[in-house]
Design a protein around this motif. Structure first.
Motif, PDB file in Angstrom:
ATOM      1  N   GLU A 241       0.634  -1.218  -0.083  1.00  0.00           N
ATOM      2  CA  GLU A 241      -0.258   0.030   0.097  1.00  0.00           C
ATOM      3  C   GLU A 241       0.474   0.775   0.350  1.00  0.00           C
ATOM      4  OE1 GLU A 241      -2.974   2.473   0.322  1.00  0.00           O
ATOM      5  OE2 GLU A 241      -3.072   0.735  -0.568  1.00  0.00           O
ATOM      6  N   LYS A 242       2.245   1.034   1.049  1.00  0.00           N
ATOM      7  CA  LYS A 242       3.147   2.604   0.859  1.00  0.00           C
ATOM      8  C   LYS A 242       3.154   2.558  -0.418  1.00  0.00           C
ATOM      9  CE  LYS A 242       3.947   1.738   5.550  1.00  0.00           C
ATOM     10  NZ  LYS A 242       5.342   2.202   6.588  1.00  0.00           N
ATOM     11  N   ILE A 248       1.989   6.376  -6.891  1.00  0.00           N
ATOM     12  CA  ILE A 248       0.921   7.788  -7.618  1.00  0.00           C
ATOM     13  C   ILE A 248       1.335   9.188  -7.852  1.00  0.00           C
ATOM     14  CG2 ILE A 248      -0.910   8.744  -6.523  1.00  0.00           C
ATOM     15  CD1 ILE A 248      -2.268   6.362  -6.137  1.00  0.00           C
ATOM     16  N   ASN A 249       2.260   9.020  -5.752  1.00  0.00           N
ATOM     17  CA  ASN A 249       3.352  10.982  -5.549  1.00  0.00           C
ATOM     18  C   ASN A 249       4.273  10.485  -7.296  1.00  0.00           C
ATOM     19  OD1 ASN A 249       1.700  11.563  -4.259  1.00  0.00           O
ATOM     20  ND2 ASN A 249       2.581  10.430  -1.861  1.00  0.00           N
ATOM     21  N   ILE A 250       5.195   9.310  -7.248  1.00  0.00           N
ATOM     22  CA  ILE A 250       6.323   9.774  -8.315  1.00  0.00           C
ATOM     23  C   ILE A 250       5.972  10.577  -9.100  1.00  0.00           C
ATOM     24  CG2 ILE A 250       7.594   8.446  -9.509  1.00  0.00           C
ATOM     25  CD1 ILE A 250       8.544   6.845  -6.665  1.00  0.00           C
ATOM     26  N   GLN A 251       4.220   9.441 -10.418  1.00  0.00           N
ATOM     27  CA  GLN A 251       4.100   9.500 -10.975  1.00  0.00           C
ATOM     28  C   GLN A 251       3.235  11.202 -11.515  1.00  0.00           C
ATOM     29  OE1 GLN A 251       4.240   7.833 -14.298  1.00  0.00           O
ATOM     30  NE2 GLN A 251       3.522   9.660 -14.445  1.00  0.00           N
ATOM     31  N   LYS A 452      13.939  10.691  -3.654  1.00  0.00           N
ATOM     32  CA  LYS A 452      13.531  10.437  -2.599  1.00  0.00           C
ATOM     33  C   LYS A 452      12.593   9.640  -2.477  1.00  0.00           C
ATOM     34  CE  LYS A 452      11.838  13.181   0.317  1.00  0.00           C
ATOM     35  NZ  LYS A 452      11.784  13.858   1.618  1.00  0.00           N
ATOM     36  N   MET A 453      11.270   9.576  -2.928  1.00  0.00           N
ATOM     37  CA  MET A 453      10.087   8.399  -3.339  1.00  0.00           C
ATOM     38  C   MET A 453      11.083   7.532  -3.663  1.00  0.00           C
ATOM     39  SD  MET A 453       7.140  10.833  -3.122  1.00  0.00           S
ATOM     40  CE  MET A 453       7.239  11.290  -4.583  1.00  0.00           C
ATOM     41  N   SER A 454      12.084   6.986  -4.709  1.00  0.00           N
ATOM     42  CA  SER A 454      11.895   6.048  -5.103  1.00  0.00           C
ATOM     43  C   SER A 454      12.794   5.632  -4.700  1.00  0.00           C
ATOM     44  CB  SER A 454      12.976   6.747  -6.866  1.00  0.00           C
ATOM     45  OG  SER A 454      11.982   7.391  -7.878  1.00  0.00           O
ATOM     46  N   SER A 455      14.493   6.067  -3.829  1.00  0.00           N
ATOM     47  CA  SER A 455      14.558   4.903  -2.753  1.00  0.00           C
ATOM     48  C   SER A 455      13.543   4.633  -1.958  1.00  0.00           C
ATOM     49  CB  SER A 455      15.762   6.189  -2.380  1.00  0.00           C
ATOM     50  OG  SER A 455      16.501   5.534  -1.570  1.00  0.00           O
ATOM     51  N   SER A 459      13.284   0.508  -0.716  1.00  0.00           N
ATOM     52  CA  SER A 459      13.916   0.364   0.176  1.00  0.00           C
ATOM     53  C   SER A 459      11.844  -1.250   0.693  1.00  0.00           C
ATOM     54  CB  SER A 459      13.906   1.529   1.535  1.00  0.00           C
ATOM     55  OG  SER A 459      14.094   0.777   2.991  1.00  0.00           O
ATOM     56  N   TYR A 460      10.983  -0.081   0.670  1.00  0.00           N
ATOM     57  CA  TYR A 460       9.908  -1.277   0.955  1.00  0.00           C
ATOM     58  C   TYR A 460      10.507  -2.830  -0.420  1.00  0.00           C
ATOM     59  CZ  TYR A 460       7.570   2.429   3.343  1.00  0.00           C
ATOM     60  OH  TYR A 460       7.475   3.273   4.335  1.00  0.00           O
ATOM     61  N   LEU A 461      10.770  -2.511  -1.520  1.00  0.00           N
ATOM     62  CA  LEU A 461       9.927  -3.639  -2.134  1.00  0.00           C
ATOM     63  C   LEU A 461      11.517  -4.896  -1.431  1.00  0.00           C
ATOM     64  CD1 LEU A 461      10.267  -2.097  -5.851  1.00  0.00           C
ATOM     65  CD2 LEU A 461       8.738  -3.074  -4.502  1.00  0.00           C
ATOM     66  N   GLY A 462      12.953  -4.118  -0.979  1.00  0.00           N
ATOM     67  CA  GLY A 462      13.754  -5.187  -0.133  1.00  0.00           C
ATOM     68  C   GLY A 462      13.132  -5.200   0.966  1.00  0.00           C
ATOM     69  N   ARG A 463      11.858  -4.749   1.741  1.00  0.00           N
ATOM     70  CA  ARG A 463      11.673  -5.389   2.601  1.00  0.00           C
ATOM     71  C   ARG A 463       9.907  -6.754   2.426  1.00  0.00           C
ATOM     72  NH1 ARG A 463      10.554   0.331   6.721  1.00  0.00           N
ATOM     73  NH2 ARG A 463      12.416   1.099   6.457  1.00  0.00           N
TER      74      ARG A 463
END
Length: 668
Positions: A241-242, A248-251, A452-455, A459-463
């Motif tokens: 969800e995050k 959405i924000n990146i786009q 910043k948001m891509s990074s 991180s979330y994908l890694g988690r």
């Protein structure tokens, strides 16, 4: 799927009832509606959208509430007690059925204001067999919109309801976000996604999750393992969800970056300034890479040989000092005292002579032993001298080489800095004409936020990967704790089958998506070349499904961001035709026979294109879709060359003294 008729009643510019009958002929599959600017061509296109979805195409900055659907002439004649109806009726046919869609809204007037209020509204959908159109069955009102969306998917409406005058930017009304989903729907890939979502990706309501909850174990250890697994699954859902919100924000920020960059380019003072700015940006990147390459070469060479050069004075001094005290070398090269000790201990020389204390052989060996390391350093000195010579040979030209490399680094940095200074001066010069400072500050901010948001997304994908690995480990531990029962065995087997099916679908989806992407990119380029005279340009999809136009330079193709209105339409037109053709081909491959497509409704497609491009595009359209409906300027019609394909023709009549328009049939 073809539109048969469109009937409008008091809809926006059209007073009373106006009807268009569209050509459904297989050969003459084109219907044209001609009219001058501002007479009501776009209103007909809006009638399609409103009739199907209850919404119209709103330009950026406008809301649906800003539009008045009731014709102004009708509104003007109303009082506080009057009621008037706006309706759009669309008849659709396919190979087997006929569909009748009617959307109606009844309005009252907020007298004396020229504003309306909805008093009642209704959506009606009737279906009949194509050969028995009088025997119609009405779909339940709550199911009507759902069925319409199945017939005409709303997220594909930007493609089959193509607005050439408005859809000139892929970011308008979220079109960019829809491109990937649209391709998946048109090519059947969305079925894979739906299946994977149902099996696993929807989280707590998925099939696999439901099956797992049926498995029961015994004891506190099992309960703890199950609790940990559930925690990890909730973590994954939370991370997803995050990620969804971040994307959405990146786009959103990417769209803002595109808007500002386009604004900055469009407002540069002269064409030469624009060309210089683009050229310098390309040069800056090349010089930046040259600086990095030259610096790396210098560092690598120094790291590899620098110590040899720096050690030479010390090696020479050491050799001179040691030779002055070591005297003449009398040792045997590469021998050590331990070698002599081994021979004496064995009692036999390597030549076979017996060695006994007191013999001359024994004394000779002992004498030689005194000349060997560590008692004597003569042998070590030889090795040291050879190493010094080897270092000297390898680094003999290093000083000159490093000097030349350093000069190259300095020169490349100076050139790079000079280019940066020129760019800065050029930007300052442009900013003096138009104050771009605020725009540039926003641009920098948006780019920083995207990074910043891509990074954060990474991180979330890694988690998620970590949690999935934990779930797999916990599942294996839970298996050993499960009660050995037929019921558990049954549900465990179902989980395994569902997991295998999910992995198979995921693999097939990835392969087919990759294949589709490559095929689409090839086909979109072919269509672009077929439809436009642009030998020095091409278009392609990025992995993010953004449509880019590229122009040819001396060092390869570069993205063209400062597109004209015509080029934007050209880019999108080629894509629309491509996905229509591709969809029909894929459906035909699957069914083994000719497959239908969505009708193609075009509003003002040629208004900003050159005469030759109008002709080239027009010749492709009748072959790209089974039915083509075009609203266009009378002046552009003569360039299309479509006379042989036209089965139905209309024109829009509007008297200068009247505020409303009327649709009239035009003789072929």
């Amino acid at each position: 799927m073809k539109f048969k008729t469109l009937k409008m009643k008091n809809f926006m510019r059209y007073k009373g009832e106006n009807t268009i009958e569209f050509s459904c002929d297989e050969e003459k599959n084109v219907t044209i509606v001609l009219g001058d600017n501002t007479v009501g061509k776009t209103t007909i296109a809006q009638a399609f959208r409103w009739g199907l979805y209850g919404k119209i195409f709103a330009e950026r900055g406008k809301r649906q509430e800003d539009f008045q659907f009731l014709n102004y002439d009708i509104l003007e004649m109303m009082d506080a007690n009057s009621r008037a109806t706006v309706s759009v009726e669309i008849t659709v046919v396919d190979d087997e059925k006929q569909y009748y869609i009617r959307r109606m809204v009844e309005y009252t007037r907020l007298y004396p204001k020229m504003e309306t209020r909805e008093a009642a509204k209704k959506l009606q959908l009737l279906i009949a067999d194509k050969n028995h159109v009088d025997d119609m069955v009405e779909v339940q009102p709550e199911k009507a919109q759902e069925l319409i969306n199945e017939l005409f998917p709303v997220n594909l409406s930007h493609y089959f309801l193509f607005d050439g005058e408005r859809w000139n930017d892929v970011t308008v009304n979220g079109v960019r976000e829809n491109i990937k989903d649209s391709v998946h729907i048109l090519t059947g890939l969305s079925a894979y996604q739906a299946a994977m979502n149902h099996l696993k990706d929807m989280g707590s309501n998925s099939v696999i999750k439901t099956f797992r909850e049926k498995i029961r174990g015994s004891g506190n250890m099992y309960d703890d393992l199950e609790k940990d697994r559930n925690y990890q699954e909730r973590y994954i859902e939370n991370y997803k969800e995050k990620i969804r919100i971040l994307e959405i924000n990146i786009q959103n920020y990417m769209d803002k970056v595109s808007e500002i960059e386009e604004y900055l380019l469009n407002n540069q003072s002269t064409e030469n300034m624009q060309k210089d700015f683009k050229r310098l940006q390309v040069l800056r990147k090349t010089q930046e890479q040259a600086c990095i390459t030259n610096y790396k070469t210098f560092v690598n060479e120094f790291s590899d040989k620098g110590y040899m050069l720096l050690a030479k004075p010390m090696v020479d001094a050491a050799m001179k000092m040691v030779k002055s005290v070591a005297g003449e070398r009398r040792d045997i090269p590469y021998m050590r005292q331990a070698s002599i000790d081994h021979i004496i201990k064995s009692g036999t020389c390597i030549c076979g002579t017996k060695i006994r204390p007191g013999t001359k052989e024994f004394d000779a060996l002992m004498e030689q032993r005194n000349f060997l390391p560590p008692a004597d350093i003569g042998s070590l000195l030889g090795e040291f001298e050879r190493t010094g010579k080897r270092w000297e040979n390898r680094s003999s030209s290093l000083k000159q080489d490093l000097h030349e490399m350093a000069e190259k680094v300095d020169m490349s940095i100076e050139e790079y800095q000079e280019t940066l200074n020129i760019i800065a001066k050029l930007e300052t010069k442009m900013d003096e004409q138009i104050d771009f400072a605020e725009k540039r500050n926003k641009l920098r901010y948006y780019k920083q936020e995207i990074q910043k948001m891509s990074s954060e997304r990474g991180s979330y994908l890694g988690r998620i990967d970590e949690s999935q690995a934990s779930i797999e480990r916990l599942e294996n531990q839970m298996k050993s704790q499960e009660a050995q029962s037929q019921e558990n065995e049954k549900w465990r087997k179902r989980v395994e089958i569902a997991e295998q099916l999910y992995e198979k679908l995921k693999k097939d989806f990835t392969e087919k998506e990759k294949k589709t992407f490559v095929e689409l990119n090839t086909k979109i380029q072919e269509n672009f070349q077929r439809m436009f005279n642009a030998k020095d340009k091409k278009i392609e999809l990025t992995p993010q499904y953004v449509i880019e136009m590229l122009y040819k330079t001396e060092i390869g193709y570069r993205e063209e961001k400062n597109l004209s209105e015509g080029e934007k339409i050209a880019r999108n037109f080629a894509f629309v035709v491509t996905i229509m053709e591709y969809s029909r081909e894929k459906k035909a491959e699957k069914s083994g026979q000719e497959s239908d497509t969505l009708p193609l409704v075009l509003d003002g497609p040629f208004s900003k294109l050159g005469d030759e491009n109008i002709r080239l595009i027009a010749q492709v359209l009748p072959k790209a879709a089974e039915q083509v409906i075009i609203f266009m300027l009378d002046k552009d019609w003569k360039y299309t060359g479509l006379d042989a394909y036209v089965g139905s023709s209309y024109y829009i009549e509007k008297n200068a003294a009247q505020t409303y328009a009327t649709i009239k049939r035009r003789e072929l």
